[in-house]
Design an enzyme around this catalytic site. Sequence first.
Site, PDB file in Angstrom:
ATOM      1  N   GLY A 121      88.795  11.586  41.426  1.00 46.19           N
ATOM      2  CA  GLY A 121      87.490  11.975  41.470  1.00 46.19           C
ATOM      3  C   GLY A 121      86.976  13.314  41.321  1.00 46.19           C
ATOM      4  O   GLY A 121      85.849  13.704  41.126  1.00 46.19           O
TER       5      GLY A 121
ATOM      6  N   GLY B 174      90.890  14.359  35.503  1.00 45.21           N
ATOM      7  CA  GLY B 174      91.772  13.138  35.041  1.00 45.21           C
ATOM      8  C   GLY B 174      93.012  13.229  35.920  1.00 45.21           C
ATOM      9  O   GLY B 174      94.311  12.525  35.317  1.00 45.21           O
ATOM     10  N   SER B 175      92.997  13.349  37.241  1.00 45.95           N
ATOM     11  CA  SER B 175      94.222  13.414  38.217  1.00 45.95           C
ATOM     12  C   SER B 175      94.784  11.770  38.504  1.00 45.95           C
ATOM     13  O   SER B 175      95.910  11.802  38.391  1.00 45.95           O
ATOM     14  CB  SER B 175      93.897  13.962  39.419  1.00 45.95           C
ATOM     15  OG  SER B 175      92.836  13.344  40.302  1.00 45.95           O
ATOM     16  N   SER B 176      93.791  10.899  38.466  1.00 44.74           N
ATOM     17  CA  SER B 176      94.402   9.603  38.653  1.00 44.74           C
ATOM     18  C   SER B 176      95.235   9.241  37.491  1.00 44.74           C
ATOM     19  O   SER B 176      96.529   8.687  37.761  1.00 44.74           O
ATOM     20  CB  SER B 176      93.263   8.712  38.873  1.00 44.74           C
ATOM     21  OG  SER B 176      92.513   8.837  40.240  1.00 44.74           O
TER      22      SER B 176
ATOM     23  N   GLU C 198      95.666   0.895  34.673  1.00 45.23           N
ATOM     24  CA  GLU C 198      94.769   1.070  35.376  1.00 45.23           C
ATOM     25  C   GLU C 198      93.374   0.203  35.192  1.00 45.23           C
ATOM     26  O   GLU C 198      92.719  -0.056  36.139  1.00 45.23           O
ATOM     27  CB  GLU C 198      94.162   2.593  34.896  1.00 45.23           C
ATOM     28  CG  GLU C 198      95.150   3.695  35.459  1.00 45.23           C
ATOM     29  CD  GLU C 198      94.429   5.069  35.266  1.00 45.23           C
ATOM     30  OE1 GLU C 198      93.581   5.526  35.747  1.00 45.23           O
ATOM     31  OE2 GLU C 198      95.211   5.821  34.251  1.00 45.23           O
TER      32      GLU C 198
ATOM     33  N   ASP D  44      91.892  10.384  29.634  1.00 46.14           N
ATOM     34  CA  ASP D  44      92.583  10.881  30.254  1.00 46.14           C
ATOM     35  C   ASP D  44      94.328  10.694  30.275  1.00 46.14           C
ATOM     36  O   ASP D  44      95.074  11.420  30.478  1.00 46.14           O
ATOM     37  CB  ASP D  44      92.070  10.673  31.864  1.00 46.14           C
ATOM     38  CG  ASP D  44      90.945  11.141  32.235  1.00 46.14           C
ATOM     39  OD1 ASP D  44      90.212  11.978  31.293  1.00 46.14           O
ATOM     40  OD2 ASP D  44      90.272  10.645  33.353  1.00 46.14           O
TER      41      ASP D  44
END
Length: 367
Positions: free
Chosen positions: A135, A139-141, A173, A185
């Site tokens: 969040g 784009g970490s997830s 995802e 992402d």
Amino acid sequence: MTELLRKDTERQESPADAARFDYRRPVLRARAPLRISFAGGGTDVAPFPQREGGAVLSATISSYCYSTLRPRTDGRITVQSLDYGTSIGFGVDEDVEYDGQLDLPKAAIARIREVDGALPVTGFDLFLHTNAPPGSGLGSSSAVMVSVIGLVAQHCGLDLTPYDVAELAYRLEREDLGIPGGSQDQYAAAFGGFNFIEFLKDQVVVNPLRVRDATVHELEHNMLLAFTGRTRVSDHIIEDQVSRYETGNVDALEGLRAQKELAEQMKVALVRGEVDTLGRLLGQAWSEKRKMSSRITTPLIDEAINRSLDLGALGGKVTGAGGGGHLIFVCEFERRHVVAEELLRLGLTVSEFTFSKEGVVTWRAQG
């Protein structure tokens, strides 16, 4: 300190640990980069790309999701996250339960172990650490998902292309886990570098950009990254944006279509080395992005961007869905320190950054 903690966590082995580790197979590591998005965010979220075609201009930065895989012999799989301070475990033949506890790596493991041609999984320990929280707008997830896919695929003897990795990450995802969002992402993390990514009805095309070194250096010289201190995990911004588009909201339609056009214009400015033009277009991209959902901005974000423009920023915007996370700014260099001081005064965390040319990479560890 984090690196030392990571090494200590991985390498402290009891006699029981030594008995269950499979030293015949190598310890594997992977990293996938985080990204900043200049323009086009939202046009990668269904149903817009299927109906009108989307386009995003983005670049990866030298912040990463890291993962380590240590083979085991006892048929157990464990996943430990340094960031969440939690771990899970299950048998190689057990069905995984998606319960909100490290669902991203669980989904990747569950899918890959069932791929035709994959080597049998005898078990492993998976250790994860990311430079930014979910969040945060970087784009970490998706970087976590891409990193784990790359790592587990190599462990299972699968040779996946960047397109394969990105597509699988997207499906896991959005379909398996039902997480709202687009697909920029996953492709950014898989490919790395500066990319103009086109989202067509039935395919995604990644166009790597040949950006001159001098332009990259100038961007690093003139840009700032600022964290609001707030993530947007539960703000339902994407759902609101999609709803407004599907119901024909005029502002949402204008904002999305303008994002696509600005991504094209910014791509031209970038490859021509016109950093000032890029900065001004960044400001336009923010103005159009705000039309897509009333939840995208906050009083703090508005104040941070408006004050920065008053003090010498050429343009600034949220890099992500909005509602919090990170902001990026292109400044006149002589005024960058003034902008940074004002952002700090407003309570944001400010950092410089460099760009990364590589997408996800995996390698064998020594010992």
